[in-house]
Design a protein around this motif. Structure first.
Motif, mmCIF file in Angstrom:
data_model
loop_
_atom_site.group_PDB
_atom_site.id
_atom_site.type_symbol
_atom_site.label_atom_id
_atom_site.label_comp_id
_atom_site.label_asym_id
_atom_site.label_seq_id
_atom_site.Cartn_x
_atom_site.Cartn_y
_atom_site.Cartn_z
ATOM 1 N N UNK A 194 13.991 23.123 -12.011
ATOM 2 C CA UNK A 194 13.911 21.902 -12.807
ATOM 3 C C UNK A 194 15.020 20.957 -12.374
ATOM 4 N N UNK A 195 14.924 19.709 -12.797
ATOM 5 C CA UNK A 195 15.946 18.720 -12.450
ATOM 6 C C UNK A 195 16.038 17.694 -13.577
ATOM 7 N N UNK A 196 17.167 17.007 -13.620
ATOM 8 C CA UNK A 196 17.371 15.963 -14.626
ATOM 9 C C UNK A 196 18.566 15.111 -14.235
ATOM 10 N N UNK A 197 18.739 14.020 -14.952
ATOM 11 C CA UNK A 197 19.935 13.193 -14.850
ATOM 12 C C UNK A 197 20.584 13.143 -16.226
ATOM 13 N N UNK A 198 21.892 13.029 -16.234
ATOM 14 C CA UNK A 198 22.633 13.026 -17.485
ATOM 15 C C UNK A 198 23.124 11.619 -17.787
#
Length: 201
Positions: free
Chosen positions: A158-162
């Protein structure tokens, strides 16, 4: 009435000859082999099923960090974040988790972290994280490395930005995850330890 001697000899000879014919006929017979049994082998291949589960999510976090200056433009920091993680999608592995993350970030080498997601039953999902840093807009990538309970053997990414929420006050770190998406495969059901109504023994 008594038969003449020559007549008895002829009768005895005919009896011996007939017995010989019968014995020769019996020995000449061959046993008929049983009919061969034909076994039908199925050539139908098993149908492959794709158990890949995709999901998106929302994660609001609160935590803290400690920063060390390493010279002009250089910093290192350790941080921890936690909060409620809600997943969306028909194939999501669960509706929600309590997620906790700890990590180390360096302006030169990037960020490395570890995360634990805990569901309402106490079962956990473990993952490793890496990225350029924990700054706003920087991409963070996660990889599932195992779990407990129903998540034993889980794999996926999975991936994301904070995104930081508000100004940093002291060591407090508040934010939320943007664009969380990924996929997972659950392990084989046989790998999960059986439980009873009263819990594991």
């Amino acid at each position: 009435m008594r038969l003449p001697r020559e007549s008895c000899k002829r009768h005895f000879a005919r009896s011996i000859a007939l017995l010989g014919v019968l014995l020769v006929s019996a020995c000449g017979q061959t046993e008929t082999p049983p009919a061969a049994t034909t076994t039908t082998v199925s050539t139908v291949a098993p149908v492959a099923t794709d158990d890949r589960r995709t999901f998106t999510g929302d994660w609001t976090t609160i935590g803290s960090r400690q920063v060390m200056d390493l010279g002009p433009g250089q910093q290192a920091a350790v941080f921890q974040l936690s909060g409620s993680l809600l997943l969306s999608g028909q194939q999501r592995i669960n509706r929600g988790f309590q997620a906790h993350l700890i990590g180390f970030s360096d302006t030169t080498t990037g960020m490395q972290g570890r995360s634990v997601w805990t569901d309402e039953h106490g079962d956990k999902v473990f993952s490793e994280l890496s990225g350029e840093g924990i700054g706003p807009g920087q991409l963070i990538e996660g990889k599932f490395v195992g779990g407990s309970g129903r998540y034993v053997g889980i794999s996926g990414e999975y991936s994301f930005k904070w995104k930081r929420l508000g100004a940093i006050e002291g060591n407090e770190l508040t934010g939320r995850v943007v664009g969380l998406s990924g996929w997972a495969r659950l392990g084989s059901p046989s790998a999960v330890a059986p439980t009873t109504a009263g819990g594991p023994k």
